[in-house]
Write an enzyme that holds these catalytic residues in place. Structure first.
Site, PDB file in Angstrom:
ATOM      1  N   PHE A   7      22.842  21.090  73.323  1.00 20.18           N
ATOM      2  CA  PHE A   7      23.727  20.806  72.211  1.00 20.18           C
ATOM      3  C   PHE A   7      23.671  21.891  71.141  1.00 20.18           C
ATOM      4  CE2 PHE A   7      22.490  16.800  74.062  1.00 20.18           C
ATOM      5  CZ  PHE A   7      23.619  15.995  73.994  1.00 20.18           C
ATOM      6  N   ASP A   8      24.819  22.182  70.566  1.00 21.61           N
ATOM      7  CA  ASP A   8      24.846  22.823  69.264  1.00 21.61           C
ATOM      8  C   ASP A   8      24.277  21.796  68.279  1.00 21.61           C
ATOM      9  OD1 ASP A   8      25.729  24.628  67.106  1.00 21.61           O
ATOM     10  OD2 ASP A   8      27.253  23.095  66.746  1.00 21.61           O
ATOM     11  N   LEU A   9      23.864  22.242  67.099  1.00 19.46           N
ATOM     12  CA  LEU A   9      23.239  21.305  66.150  1.00 19.46           C
ATOM     13  C   LEU A   9      24.184  20.906  65.024  1.00 19.46           C
ATOM     14  CD1 LEU A   9      20.684  19.762  65.400  1.00 19.46           C
ATOM     15  CD2 LEU A   9      19.952  21.762  64.080  1.00 19.46           C
ATOM     16  N   ASP A  10      24.518  21.858  64.157  1.00 20.60           N
ATOM     17  CA  ASP A  10      25.354  21.558  62.996  1.00 20.60           C
ATOM     18  C   ASP A  10      26.762  21.159  63.420  1.00 20.60           C
ATOM     19  OD1 ASP A  10      23.334  22.114  61.197  1.00 20.60           O
ATOM     20  OD2 ASP A  10      23.885  24.215  60.978  1.00 20.60           O
ATOM     21  N   VAL A 160      27.287  21.244  74.830  1.00 19.17           N
ATOM     22  CA  VAL A 160      28.131  20.424  73.964  1.00 19.17           C
ATOM     23  C   VAL A 160      28.173  21.022  72.564  1.00 19.17           C
ATOM     24  CG1 VAL A 160      28.535  18.097  73.077  1.00 19.17           C
ATOM     25  CG2 VAL A 160      27.365  18.407  75.282  1.00 19.17           C
TER      26      VAL A 160
END
Length: 209
Positions: A7-10, A160
């Protein structure tokens, strides 16, 4: 089909949108006496901080960086929210035997701080942040580094994210990509990068997997 979901975070797992916007507005106003439009800031979501700041003034980038970091860290905990169903989805993915992790352009200390704040840190099998690679999204190196540490092939990964940088990074690495529709970026524009999957919310990942 997949061995890992990364996953990307922000803007993907954690809603830091207003924190980031506020941090940029404060920084640019202080150093350049400019009032930034929210849409302009959002356009650069997903870039490493220094690269975005250089767009405004290359000579003042270091002092702007320090201002941004100070303000962002002071406001961090009070301005972030967990995306709907994030923890439940991650736990279910783990229960199904998948590896999960984060690949972000954010500084590692702050990425870990956000994950720990919402009790997500202990779920992660890998965390790749700004300091872990020499180049960043949309270059595939961050995602490839995550695959290397997990000892899996990029083709076994679903990545994602909420931005075109995420989609490009995933495609460049040879992974499948998934866009969350709650992105703050222009949805049609990000869709033009042709993610493999598009979801309304994180729980939809369970149907894909």
């Amino acid at each position: 089909m997949f061995k890992a979901v990364l996953f990307d975070l922000d803007g993907t797992l954690i809603d830091t949108n207003q924190l980031i916007i506020s941090s940029y507005k404060h920084t640019i106003k202080k150093h350049l006496n400019r009032d930034l439009d929210e849409k302009e800031i959002v356009r650069y979501f997903g870039e490493p901080l220094r690269i975005t700041l250089e767009r405004y003034d290359k000579e003042k980038v270091e002092e702007m960086y320090k201002t941004y970091v100070k303000y962002n860290e002071e406001k961090h905990d009070s301005m972030i929210k967990l995306m709907d169903n994030a923890k439940e989805t991650l736990e279910e993915l783990k229960n199904r035997g998948l590896k999960i992790g984060v690949v972000t352009s954010k500084r590692k200390r702050m990425a870990e701080r956000g994950l720990k704040y919402f009790n997500l840190f202990e779920l992660m099998d890998v965390i790749i942040a700004m300091e872990d690679t020499e180049v960043h999204k949309p270059n595939p190196q961050p995602l490839l580094e995550a695959c290397k540490r997990l000892n899996i092939s990029p083709s076994e990964v679903l990545y994602v994210g909420d931005s075109h940088y995420d989609i490009q990074c995933g495609k460049n690495a040879g992974s499948k990509t998934c866009l969350v529709k709650y992105t703050m970026l222009n949805l049609d524009e990000v869709l033009s990068y042709c993610p493999d999957f598009v979801i309304d919310g994180l729980r939809d990942l369970l149907e894909i997997i």
